[in-house]
Motif scaffolding. Structure first.
Motif, PDB file in Angstrom:
ATOM      1  N   ILE A   1      24.577   6.554  47.419  1.00  6.71           N
ATOM      2  CA  ILE A   1      25.863   6.055  47.691  1.00  6.71           C
ATOM      3  C   ILE A   1      26.378   5.647  46.248  1.00  6.71           C
ATOM      4  CG2 ILE A   1      27.336   4.491  48.462  1.00  6.71           C
ATOM      5  CD1 ILE A   1      24.823   4.282  50.912  1.00  6.71           C
ATOM      6  N   GLU A   2      27.521   6.306  46.033  1.00  5.23           N
ATOM      7  CA  GLU A   2      28.207   6.125  44.513  1.00  5.23           C
ATOM      8  C   GLU A   2      28.179   4.573  44.204  1.00  5.23           C
ATOM      9  OE1 GLU A   2      31.182   6.170  41.547  1.00  5.23           O
ATOM     10  OE2 GLU A   2      32.011   6.021  43.626  1.00  5.23           O
ATOM     11  N   SER A   3      27.939   4.377  42.970  1.00  2.57           N
ATOM     12  CA  SER A   3      27.905   2.903  42.480  1.00  2.57           C
ATOM     13  C   SER A   3      29.141   2.110  42.555  1.00  2.57           C
ATOM     14  CB  SER A   3      27.186   2.918  40.936  1.00  2.57           C
ATOM     15  OG  SER A   3      28.312   3.464  40.180  1.00  2.57           O
ATOM     16  N   ASN A   4      30.236   2.854  42.657  1.00  2.00           N
ATOM     17  CA  ASN A   4      31.373   1.886  42.841  1.00  2.00           C
ATOM     18  C   ASN A   4      31.321   1.325  44.127  1.00  2.00           C
ATOM     19  OD1 ASN A   4      32.316   1.304  40.230  1.00  2.00           O
ATOM     20  ND2 ASN A   4      34.055   3.109  40.401  1.00  2.00           N
ATOM     21  N   GLU A   5      30.966   2.587  44.976  1.00  2.00           N
ATOM     22  CA  GLU A   5      31.261   2.083  46.405  1.00  2.00           C
ATOM     23  C   GLU A   5      30.274   1.316  46.901  1.00  2.00           C
ATOM     24  OE1 GLU A   5      33.035   3.518  48.921  1.00  2.00           O
ATOM     25  OE2 GLU A   5      34.499   4.182  47.245  1.00  2.00           O
ATOM     26  N   ALA A   6      28.950   1.389  46.318  1.00  2.00           N
ATOM     27  CA  ALA A   6      27.880   0.386  46.572  1.00  2.00           C
ATOM     28  C   ALA A   6      28.207  -0.816  46.181  1.00  2.00           C
ATOM     29  CB  ALA A   6      26.638   0.922  45.926  1.00  2.00           C
ATOM     30  N   ALA A   7      28.904  -1.100  45.247  1.00  2.00           N
ATOM     31  CA  ALA A   7      29.150  -2.380  45.046  1.00  2.00           C
ATOM     32  C   ALA A   7      30.248  -3.054  45.702  1.00  2.00           C
ATOM     33  CB  ALA A   7      29.621  -2.626  43.282  1.00  2.00           C
TER      34      ALA A   7
END
Ligand code: GLN
Length: 274
Positions: free
Chosen positions: A15-21
């Protein structure tokens, strides 16, 4: 355990890091009673909250069910919409479509709008919220329309967004004429490989035959019958489809405008009936 460890679980699962945050924060708020205000005050989530979060994130990485379906809500145009697996999750790009439609409606004082493939009703409801127009939303799925109706109640716009089960124009009466027809139609060509989350969304809301052009063609072909003179046709565009859609619209529509999204991709197209 800390937030970073948990976010890493999501990024390790692809899962892409911006999305994950962003997801981490949505989950903390939903499952752990930890709010954005706590965060701004510098209060850290405690061990109990983090372990609840850990369990939920673990489940998420296994199933790849989108967070919005798990918590049953999605944020769009400043509102929280109900979503279920019966409807497409509203996308950030669709805000571009709605913002332009709202501007055209308000500037030209448009009153009657038709939203084809309304799904969660996110387009119909946010147009109703931001204009004086009345919107008819149609969809082939009764389950989707139930969600759209719940969203009308949530947003408190009763009577200004109404819904009808209809396969495209099938149940729209010939005497009903609109100032604008708007649609974010299914536009992904069949056979395109998608990330695991998207595979949980309704397939009939995503895919289209004819290299993704099926619904642009069908909607455009009948649009002149249901539009008032000078009426507007407004679409969201799939990646790489602007040229073909422009050609499709060119036969019966004038003043075709294409606009890009923040990533520089042609994202919306609109034109007026001759
Ligand atoms: N109108 C809804 C949306 O924009 C659903 C679109 C669709 O299912 N293709 O989110």
């Amino acid at each position: 355990m800390n937030i970073q460890t948990i976010t890493k679980l999501l990024t390790d699962a692809g899962i892409e890091s911006n999305e994950a945050a962003k997801e981490g924060r949505m989950r903390l708020e939903h499952f752990c009673n930890y709010t954005e205000i706590d965060r701004c005050k510098g209060i850290m989530p405690d061990e109990a909250q983090l372990s609840v979060l850990y369990e939920k994130v673990l489940e998420r990485t296994k199933t790849r069910i989108p967070i919005q379906y798990i918590i049953g809500e999605s944020y769009f145009m400043g509102e929280y919409f109900k979503v279920t697996p019966d409807v497409l999750i509203p996308r950030d790009e669709t805000e571009i479509l709605v913002r332009r439609a709202v501007e055209i409606i308000n500037k030209n004082n448009l009153k009657d709008i038709l939203d084809i493939g309304t799904g969660s009703g996110c387009i119909a409801c946010t147009i109703a919220k931001n204009t004086d127009a009345v919107i008819l939303g149609v969809d082939i799925s009764s389950d989707a329309l139930r969600v759209a109706l719940d969203n009308v109640t949530r947003l408190g716009i009763n009577n200004r967004a109404v819904f009808r089960k209809s396969n495209l124009y099938e149940k729209v009466r010939s005497e009903e004429k609109f100032d604008m027809i708007i649609s974010n139609p299914p536009y992904i060509p069949y056979g395109t490989e998608l990330q695991p989350e998207v595979q949980h969304e309704p397939q009939h809301a995503l895919f289209a035959h004819d290299n993704g052009l099926e619904f642009y063609k069908k909607i455009t072909a009948q649009a002149p019958e249901f539009l008032k003179p000078g009426g507007w046709l407004v679409f969201e565009l799939g990646i790489g489809e602007s040229g073909s859609v422009k050609e499709v619209m060119g036969q019966a529509f004038a003043d075709i405008t294409i606009e890009k999204d923040l990533a520089g991709i042609d994202r919306i197209i609109y034109a007026r009936k001759h």
